[in-house]
Design a protein around this motif. Structure first.
Motif, PDB file in Angstrom:
ATOM      1  N   THR A   1       0.846  -1.196   0.000  1.00 21.26           N
ATOM      2  CA  THR A   1       0.000   0.000   0.000  1.00 21.26           C
ATOM      3  C   THR A   1       0.882   1.248   0.000  1.00 21.26           C
ATOM      4  O   THR A   1       2.061   1.195   0.356  1.00 21.26           O
ATOM      5  CB  THR A   1      -0.919   0.052   1.236  1.00 21.26           C
ATOM      6  N   ALA A   2       0.296   2.348  -0.429  1.00 25.88           N
ATOM      7  CA  ALA A   2       0.961   3.655  -0.349  1.00 25.88           C
ATOM      8  C   ALA A   2      -0.037   4.644   0.224  1.00 25.88           C
ATOM      9  O   ALA A   2      -1.238   4.583  -0.073  1.00 25.88           O
ATOM     10  CB  ALA A   2       1.441   4.116  -1.719  1.00 25.88           C
ATOM     11  N   ASN A   3       0.457   5.538   1.055  1.00 33.33           N
ATOM     12  CA  ASN A   3      -0.395   6.502   1.738  1.00 33.33           C
ATOM     13  C   ASN A   3      -0.423   7.839   1.003  1.00 33.33           C
ATOM     14  O   ASN A   3       0.526   8.219   0.310  1.00 33.33           O
ATOM     15  CB  ASN A   3       0.102   6.725   3.170  1.00 33.33           C
ATOM     16  N   ARG A   4      -1.529   8.527   1.154  1.00 38.39           N
ATOM     17  CA  ARG A   4      -1.669   9.836   0.531  1.00 38.39           C
ATOM     18  C   ARG A   4      -0.594  10.786   1.070  1.00 38.39           C
ATOM     19  O   ARG A   4      -0.339  10.872   2.265  1.00 38.39           O
ATOM     20  CB  ARG A   4      -3.058  10.395   0.825  1.00 38.39           C
ATOM     21  N   GLY A   5       0.070  11.478   0.145  1.00 41.13           N
ATOM     22  CA  GLY A   5       1.056  12.473   0.541  1.00 41.13           C
ATOM     23  C   GLY A   5       2.437  11.924   0.846  1.00 41.13           C
ATOM     24  O   GLY A   5       3.267  12.641   1.412  1.00 41.13           O
ATOM     25  N   GLU A   6       2.719  10.682   0.460  1.00 39.54           N
ATOM     26  CA  GLU A   6       4.054  10.142   0.702  1.00 39.54           C
ATOM     27  C   GLU A   6       4.754   9.821  -0.614  1.00 39.54           C
ATOM     28  O   GLU A   6       4.128   9.691  -1.661  1.00 39.54           O
ATOM     29  CB  GLU A   6       3.998   8.895   1.583  1.00 39.54           C
ATOM     30  N   ILE A   7       6.077   9.710  -0.535  1.00 36.48           N
ATOM     31  CA  ILE A   7       6.867   9.227  -1.657  1.00 36.48           C
ATOM     32  C   ILE A   7       7.298   7.810  -1.328  1.00 36.48           C
ATOM     33  O   ILE A   7       7.977   7.566  -0.330  1.00 36.48           O
ATOM     34  CB  ILE A   7       8.092  10.112  -1.928  1.00 36.48           C
ATOM     35  N   PHE A   8       6.863   6.872  -2.174  1.00 24.89           N
ATOM     36  CA  PHE A   8       7.128   5.454  -1.951  1.00 24.89           C
ATOM     37  C   PHE A   8       8.117   4.992  -3.007  1.00 24.89           C
ATOM     38  O   PHE A   8       7.877   5.122  -4.209  1.00 24.89           O
ATOM     39  CB  PHE A   8       5.827   4.654  -2.063  1.00 24.89           C
ATOM     40  N   GLY A   9       9.262   4.455  -2.566  1.00 25.67           N
ATOM     41  CA  GLY A   9      10.295   4.027  -3.493  1.00 25.67           C
ATOM     42  C   GLY A   9      10.257   2.537  -3.770  1.00 25.67           C
ATOM     43  O   GLY A   9      10.058   1.740  -2.854  1.00 25.67           O
ATOM     44  N   LEU A  10      10.458   2.173  -5.027  1.00 23.47           N
ATOM     45  CA  LEU A  10      10.588   0.771  -5.423  1.00 23.47           C
ATOM     46  C   LEU A  10      12.015   0.544  -5.897  1.00 23.47           C
ATOM     47  O   LEU A  10      12.482   1.197  -6.823  1.00 23.47           O
ATOM     48  CB  LEU A  10       9.614   0.429  -6.561  1.00 23.47           C
ATOM     49  N   LEU A  11      12.702  -0.391  -5.237  1.00 29.71           N
ATOM     50  CA  LEU A  11      14.081  -0.710  -5.574  1.00 29.71           C
ATOM     51  C   LEU A  11      14.175  -2.148  -6.054  1.00 29.71           C
ATOM     52  O   LEU A  11      13.436  -3.015  -5.595  1.00 29.71           O
ATOM     53  CB  LEU A  11      14.979  -0.540  -4.350  1.00 29.71           C
ATOM     54  N   GLY A  12      15.105  -2.396  -6.957  1.00 23.39           N
ATOM     55  CA  GLY A  12      15.319  -3.747  -7.419  1.00 23.39           C
ATOM     56  C   GLY A  12      16.270  -3.752  -8.588  1.00 23.39           C
ATOM     57  O   GLY A  12      16.435  -2.736  -9.271  1.00 23.39           O
ATOM     58  N   PRO A  13      16.923  -4.890  -8.858  1.00 27.03           N
ATOM     59  CA  PRO A  13      17.826  -4.976 -10.004  1.00 27.03           C
ATOM     60  C   PRO A  13      17.054  -4.952 -11.306  1.00 27.03           C
ATOM     61  O   PRO A  13      15.817  -5.070 -11.311  1.00 27.03           O
ATOM     62  CB  PRO A  13      18.519  -6.329  -9.795  1.00 27.03           C
ATOM     63  N   ASN A  14      17.750  -4.806 -12.419  1.00 27.74           N
ATOM     64  CA  ASN A  14      17.102  -4.886 -13.723  1.00 27.74           C
ATOM     65  C   ASN A  14      16.389  -6.233 -13.863  1.00 27.74           C
ATOM     66  O   ASN A  14      16.943  -7.270 -13.499  1.00 27.74           O
ATOM     67  CB  ASN A  14      18.126  -4.732 -14.849  1.00 27.74           C
ATOM     68  N   GLY A  15      15.161  -6.184 -14.379  1.00 27.96           N
ATOM     69  CA  GLY A  15      14.405  -7.414 -14.551  1.00 27.96           C
ATOM     70  C   GLY A  15      13.677  -7.878 -13.313  1.00 27.96           C
ATOM     71  O   GLY A  15      13.086  -8.971 -13.310  1.00 27.96           O
ATOM     72  N   ALA A  16      13.684  -7.057 -12.255  1.00 25.55           N
ATOM     73  CA  ALA A  16      13.049  -7.471 -10.996  1.00 25.55           C
ATOM     74  C   ALA A  16      11.535  -7.376 -11.048  1.00 25.55           C
ATOM     75  O   ALA A  16      10.848  -7.997 -10.233  1.00 25.55           O
ATOM     76  CB  ALA A  16      13.580  -6.626  -9.840  1.00 25.55           C
ATOM     77  N   GLY A  17      10.992  -6.571 -11.985  1.00 20.68           N
ATOM     78  CA  GLY A  17       9.553  -6.415 -12.073  1.00 20.68           C
ATOM     79  C   GLY A  17       9.056  -5.026 -11.735  1.00 20.68           C
ATOM     80  O   GLY A  17       7.847  -4.782 -11.712  1.00 20.68           O
ATOM     81  N   LYS A  18       9.973  -4.080 -11.504  1.00 21.88           N
ATOM     82  CA  LYS A  18       9.564  -2.729 -11.117  1.00 21.88           C
ATOM     83  C   LYS A  18       8.758  -2.046 -12.213  1.00 21.88           C
ATOM     84  O   LYS A  18       7.659  -1.549 -11.981  1.00 21.88           O
ATOM     85  CB  LYS A  18      10.788  -1.864 -10.771  1.00 21.88           C
ATOM     86  N   THR A  19       9.329  -2.001 -13.416  1.00 19.49           N
ATOM     87  CA  THR A  19       8.656  -1.308 -14.519  1.00 19.49           C
ATOM     88  C   THR A  19       7.353  -2.000 -14.892  1.00 19.49           C
ATOM     89  O   THR A  19       6.346  -1.335 -15.183  1.00 19.49           O
ATOM     90  CB  THR A  19       9.583  -1.218 -15.745  1.00 19.49           C
ATOM     91  N   THR A  20       7.328  -3.317 -14.869  1.00 20.04           N
ATOM     92  CA  THR A  20       6.084  -4.047 -15.146  1.00 20.04           C
ATOM     93  C   THR A  20       5.016  -3.682 -14.131  1.00 20.04           C
ATOM     94  O   THR A  20       3.852  -3.467 -14.485  1.00 20.04           O
ATOM     95  CB  THR A  20       6.330  -5.565 -15.131  1.00 20.04           C
ATOM     96  N   THR A  21       5.407  -3.579 -12.872  1.00 19.58           N
ATOM     97  CA  THR A  21       4.459  -3.185 -11.818  1.00 19.58           C
ATOM     98  C   THR A  21       3.901  -1.792 -12.093  1.00 19.58           C
ATOM     99  O   THR A  21       2.684  -1.565 -12.032  1.00 19.58           O
ATOM    100  CB  THR A  21       5.150  -3.199 -10.447  1.00 19.58           C
ATOM    101  N   LEU A  22       4.776  -0.857 -12.409  1.00 18.09           N
ATOM    102  CA  LEU A  22       4.335   0.517 -12.654  1.00 18.09           C
ATOM    103  C   LEU A  22       3.452   0.604 -13.893  1.00 18.09           C
ATOM    104  O   LEU A  22       2.487   1.370 -13.922  1.00 18.09           O
ATOM    105  CB  LEU A  22       5.542   1.440 -12.792  1.00 18.09           C
ATOM    106  N   ARG A  23       3.768  -0.167 -14.912  1.00 16.86           N
ATOM    107  CA  ARG A  23       2.945  -0.155 -16.128  1.00 16.86           C
ATOM    108  C   ARG A  23       1.555  -0.724 -15.852  1.00 16.86           C
ATOM    109  O   ARG A  23       0.565  -0.272 -16.440  1.00 16.86           O
ATOM    110  CB  ARG A  23       3.641  -0.942 -17.232  1.00 16.86           C
ATOM    111  N   MET A  24       1.470  -1.698 -14.962  1.00 20.70           N
ATOM    112  CA  MET A  24       0.143  -2.204 -14.578  1.00 20.70           C
ATOM    113  C   MET A  24      -0.628  -1.148 -13.792  1.00 20.70           C
ATOM    114  O   MET A  24      -1.821  -0.942 -14.027  1.00 20.70           O
ATOM    115  CB  MET A  24       0.282  -3.498 -13.768  1.00 20.70           C
ATOM    116  N   LEU A  25       0.053  -0.464 -12.868  1.00 21.03           N
ATOM    117  CA  LEU A  25      -0.620   0.573 -12.084  1.00 21.03           C
ATOM    118  C   LEU A  25      -1.105   1.710 -12.988  1.00 21.03           C
ATOM    119  O   LEU A  25      -2.151   2.316 -12.721  1.00 21.03           O
ATOM    120  CB  LEU A  25       0.324   1.128 -11.013  1.00 21.03           C
ATOM    121  N   ALA A  26      -0.355   1.972 -14.052  1.00 23.37           N
ATOM    122  CA  ALA A  26      -0.734   3.039 -14.985  1.00 23.37           C
ATOM    123  C   ALA A  26      -1.740   2.568 -16.027  1.00 23.37           C
ATOM    124  O   ALA A  26      -2.112   3.331 -16.916  1.00 23.37           O
ATOM    125  CB  ALA A  26       0.511   3.582 -15.679  1.00 23.37           C
TER     126      ALA A  26
END
Length: 258
Positions: free
Chosen positions: A40-65
């Motif tokens: 989860t992420a809370n209103r008014g916060e900056i939530f960071g996603l860290l991981g190596p290349n291929g970890a799934g970060k961009t795929t996650t963000l593309r699904m959220l978008a």
């Protein structure tokens, strides 16, 4: 806490072509990019996603978008489902990705007007926001210059400005400072903090540990499509810096064996 994002068991798989199998040196025909991810992420916060290349970060963000659909699971942004209400989600968010490719023959001025019209922004509001954002990022001097003639850093700033043309309350930034010089990166960082001060929520994917330590309230570490750590940045860095914490976690997972 006022939760604005609820990610619930998101999963995404991709089929690999024969060529992709050879490039990745694998016999697998299907890879799992995101594996039952929840946070989860809370209103008014900056939530960071860290991981190596291929970890799934961009795929996650593309699904959220809502650019791609999950195979299973769902996520809710301000109460709206990315699966069942993608149009309502898109109206509420801003999204900046390194994969965004703006046509070189357009100018910043044209692109800002074009995307403003897509969001139904009135001419008065559009003019005010353009003046404010173009001045903030030094785009005003290049407003009528085709993107083909702009530097990489200036193109990135144009992309950032367009991603927030609708003044969204929920913003997704995928590697927003990637490839930028230190001065431009600092301008972007200051802008992210200003957005937070205005109550905006930011989901930030980056490989720059110092950036997460400086501006993020909480951070999640993704390895192999799974969330392996999630806590406040203060707690994660209580005994070690974030880079050391990350590599400790990474070396203790299957990903650290490759």
């Amino acid at each position: 806490m006022d939760v604005i994002l609820s990610v619930q068991n998101l999963k995404k798989q991709f089929r690999l072509s024969y060529k992709q199998q050879k490039l990745q040196n694998t016999n697998k025909k299907v890879i799992t990019a995101v594996d039952n991810l929840s946070f989860t992420a809370n209103r008014g916060e900056i939530f960071g996603l860290l991981g190596p290349n291929g970890a799934g970060k961009t795929t996650t963000l593309r699904m959220l978008a809502t650019l791609i659909s999950p195979d299973s699971g769902d996520a809710f942004i301000d109460g709206h489902s990315i699966v069942k209400e993608p149009d309502k989600v898109r109206a509420k968010i801003g999204f900046l990705t390194g994969e965004l490719r703006l046509e070189d023959f357009f100018t910043p001025d044209y692109l800002f007007n074009f995307f403003s019209e897509l969001y139904g922004i009135s001419e008065d509001v559009r003019r005010r926001r353009k003046q404010e954002l173009f001045s903030r990022f030094g785009i005003d001097r290049f407003a009528g210059v085709k993107l083909a003639n702009l530097s990489t850093g200036m193109k990135q700033k144009v992309s950032l400005v367009i991603s927030v043309v609708n003044d969204p309350d929920f913003i997704i930034f995928d590697e927003p400072t990637n490839g930028l010089d230190v001065l431009t990166a600092r301008t972007v960082t200051d802008f992210l903090l200003e957005l937070k001060s205005r109550g905006k929520t930011i989901i930030l994917s980056t490989h720059i540990f110092s950036l997460v330590e400086k501006i993020c309230d909480r951070a999640g570490i993704i390895i192999g499509g799974r969330l392996v750590a999630l806590d406040s940045v203060a707690n994660l860095t209580r005994e070690k810096n974030l880079e050391e914490v990350f590599f400790d976690i990474y070396s203790g997972t299957a990903g650290g064996e490759s």
